[in-house]
Design an enzyme around this catalytic site. Sequence first.
Site, PDB file in Angstrom:
ATOM      1  N   TYR B 101       0.862  -1.189   0.000  1.00  0.00           N
ATOM      2  CA  TYR B 101       0.000   0.000   0.000  1.00  0.00           C
ATOM      3  C   TYR B 101       0.893   1.231   0.000  1.00  0.00           C
ATOM      4  O   TYR B 101       1.910   1.271   0.703  1.00  0.00           O
ATOM      5  CB  TYR B 101      -0.878   0.019   1.270  1.00  0.00           C
ATOM      6  CG  TYR B 101      -1.613   1.329   1.479  1.00  0.00           C
ATOM      7  CD1 TYR B 101      -2.927   1.479   1.047  1.00  0.00           C
ATOM      8  CD2 TYR B 101      -0.977   2.416   2.085  1.00  0.00           C
ATOM      9  CE1 TYR B 101      -3.595   2.687   1.213  1.00  0.00           C
ATOM     10  CE2 TYR B 101      -1.642   3.624   2.252  1.00  0.00           C
ATOM     11  CZ  TYR B 101      -2.949   3.755   1.822  1.00  0.00           C
ATOM     12  OH  TYR B 101      -3.598   4.950   1.975  1.00  0.00           O
ATOM     13  N   GLU B 189      -3.334   7.402  -4.011  1.00  0.00           N
ATOM     14  CA  GLU B 189      -3.223   6.141  -3.267  1.00  0.00           C
ATOM     15  C   GLU B 189      -3.110   4.979  -4.248  1.00  0.00           C
ATOM     16  O   GLU B 189      -3.852   4.921  -5.235  1.00  0.00           O
ATOM     17  CB  GLU B 189      -4.475   5.967  -2.390  1.00  0.00           C
ATOM     18  CG  GLU B 189      -4.455   4.726  -1.520  1.00  0.00           C
ATOM     19  CD  GLU B 189      -5.749   4.575  -0.721  1.00  0.00           C
ATOM     20  OE1 GLU B 189      -5.818   5.073   0.409  1.00  0.00           O
ATOM     21  OE2 GLU B 189      -6.697   3.972  -1.249  1.00  0.00           O
TER      22      GLU B 189
END
Lengths: 294, 380
Positions: B101, B189
């Site tokens: 992530y 993101e």
Amino acid sequence: MSIFVDENTKVIYQGLTGSTGRYYGLLNRDYGTQVVAGTHPKKAGTDVDGIPIFASVADAAEATGATATCIFIPAGGVQGAVLEAAEAGMELVVCITEGVPAHDEANFFNVLRRDFPGTRLLGPNCPGLISPGKANIGITAGHIAKAGGPVGIVSRSGTLTYQALYELQQKDIGVTTCVGIGGDPVPGTSFIDCLEAFEADPETKAVMMIGEIGGSAEEEAADYIKHNMSKPVSSYIAGVTAPAGKKMGHAGAIVSGGQGTAKAKMEALEDAGVRVGQNPTEAGELMAEIVAGL
Amino acid sequence: MDLLEYQGKQFFAQYGIPVSDGEATGDVEEAVAIANRVGYPVVVKAQVHVGGRGKAGGVKLADNEAEAREHATNILGLDIKGHIVKTIWVEVASDIAEEYYASFTLDRSAKQYLGMLSAEGGVEIETVAEENPDAIAKIHVNPAEGLSEEACRAWVAAAKLNPKATEGAVDILMKLFTAYVEGDADLVEINPLILKPTGEVHALDAKVSLDANAMYEHPEYAQYDATQPRDEREEAAHAKGLQYVGLDGSVGVIANGAGLAMSTLDVVNQVGGSPANFLDIGGGANADVMAGALEVINDDKNVKAIFINIFGGITRGEEVANGIIEAMGRVQLDSPIVVRLDGTNAEEGRAILKPKLSDRLMMEDTMLSAAAKAVELAGN
């Protein structure tokens, strides 16, 4: 006393030659603010209703001895205008302009913090500040503020700042200074900066703080109040009924991922001993009770 | 301004961040052609502004042309939590060794950028933050200084990714930071950021939110603005440049300033009513803006009463009053209006309204009494 500005503060208006800058610059002058100059790179030597225009903030400051500026120029030019004012040694830079990109704000906030620690930035996207009877810099309607203290006001929202002033005026309560810090993600001056200044100001005996949903500035202010403030505080947080995930106008006003709710902010403030109203009128009533008990 | 996945990937690609080869389309046969071009297996993904599309059947793997056609047919037009799928993204499927992530956003408390990187990708970062906060490596970046490769390298080391991923991750994160800053994003993101068995690092998903205030620097963002999810009322308000959020109640609200508008909703609720909307006409609102706002509210069939709450700073009372009167002449308003007017030139504004007062246009002295009147008229 007042915080940040008083009747001796000399102010330059960046954008005085534009229609909005002119309107509020002249209103501020009528109020009694020392509006000593305007700036425009191509209009040096002209004037706006008798107020001289200089090519730069540095030139205007040198000629007039001004220590503050008020910015009324379009969003795209704000970063340059703020840095120009700081480089010219301004102690206070009040930026009224809304719609400034967040990355610009984050950048000039940190450049100021690193290179110009003597410059206080207020805003962007704020109504400015008023020390009633002394100076009014920005777009607050001066007649709604009663002079003389004992209350200081700090607010994240423009129109709610007026509402707070008005509520106190209705109750015949005076204000030392009312500061609108603005609703953007990176405000130049924070709640805590203002609370600190009010705590240190002998004429301010109590503080009214108006917050809104989004971010954690109110929670941080609550923590500061709990540990550092001796003066009583009343508060109101706008957006109790705002749905999550929807930006309520201000770039900073959004409840996301369960963070930034009005409820959490109100609880943090109550835990710090702050008297929290359910609406601006109630916050004004609570302040009237506080003032009566001083 | 939230981007759809495919828009986010195209945004990333402009900054050199590796994404899977693919294309977006709203047409089944075109989807099949894309699948044939990029090569099987492919993933067919619904493009909607809502999470949980996998569970809703909006993400499918296709091994051949027949499957690609079948999935494209099923996903286009699918209703995912009220969002109808109009666009699908077809990309070549990736082999995944590990899932990470990565993100950049603004830390409003620190007034600095915050980068987050975790070896535990593919799940909600909030879940990781709650269950295993040590698994997230954070970095604060001073906006005035930027991100150095040295700091980025130390950050990647702190996240304890597979050593094979180090070079690829540093390269992508440096590019992601550039995209975040130069692209004027509120959020970038990548989840998951994948390590392939071959050792390459690659963005398998893209979540991007752009700062609408920076649109003047990026005229091409108008394409993203056009695909924002808005209901009919929100679309009409947006076209008029109004800050509007649709709600479910019966009291139409018009106020100046976001704080006062939020406060107006609160007060309407407190006196027992239910607001139909949030509408901030902003600073400097003139007669045209007020007329436009009334038109939008009037088109909302749930609205039974309208509460105009103005405290003038930049907004001037006489302009508000003129706007209300002009709008009442221009639009056949279905609901009565209650006005509360204070601040700059409020006296002038009230004087303009006074001769026009009737059972269709009322004026109250305070925000609370005006809210109570509007709620009463709405029949709550």
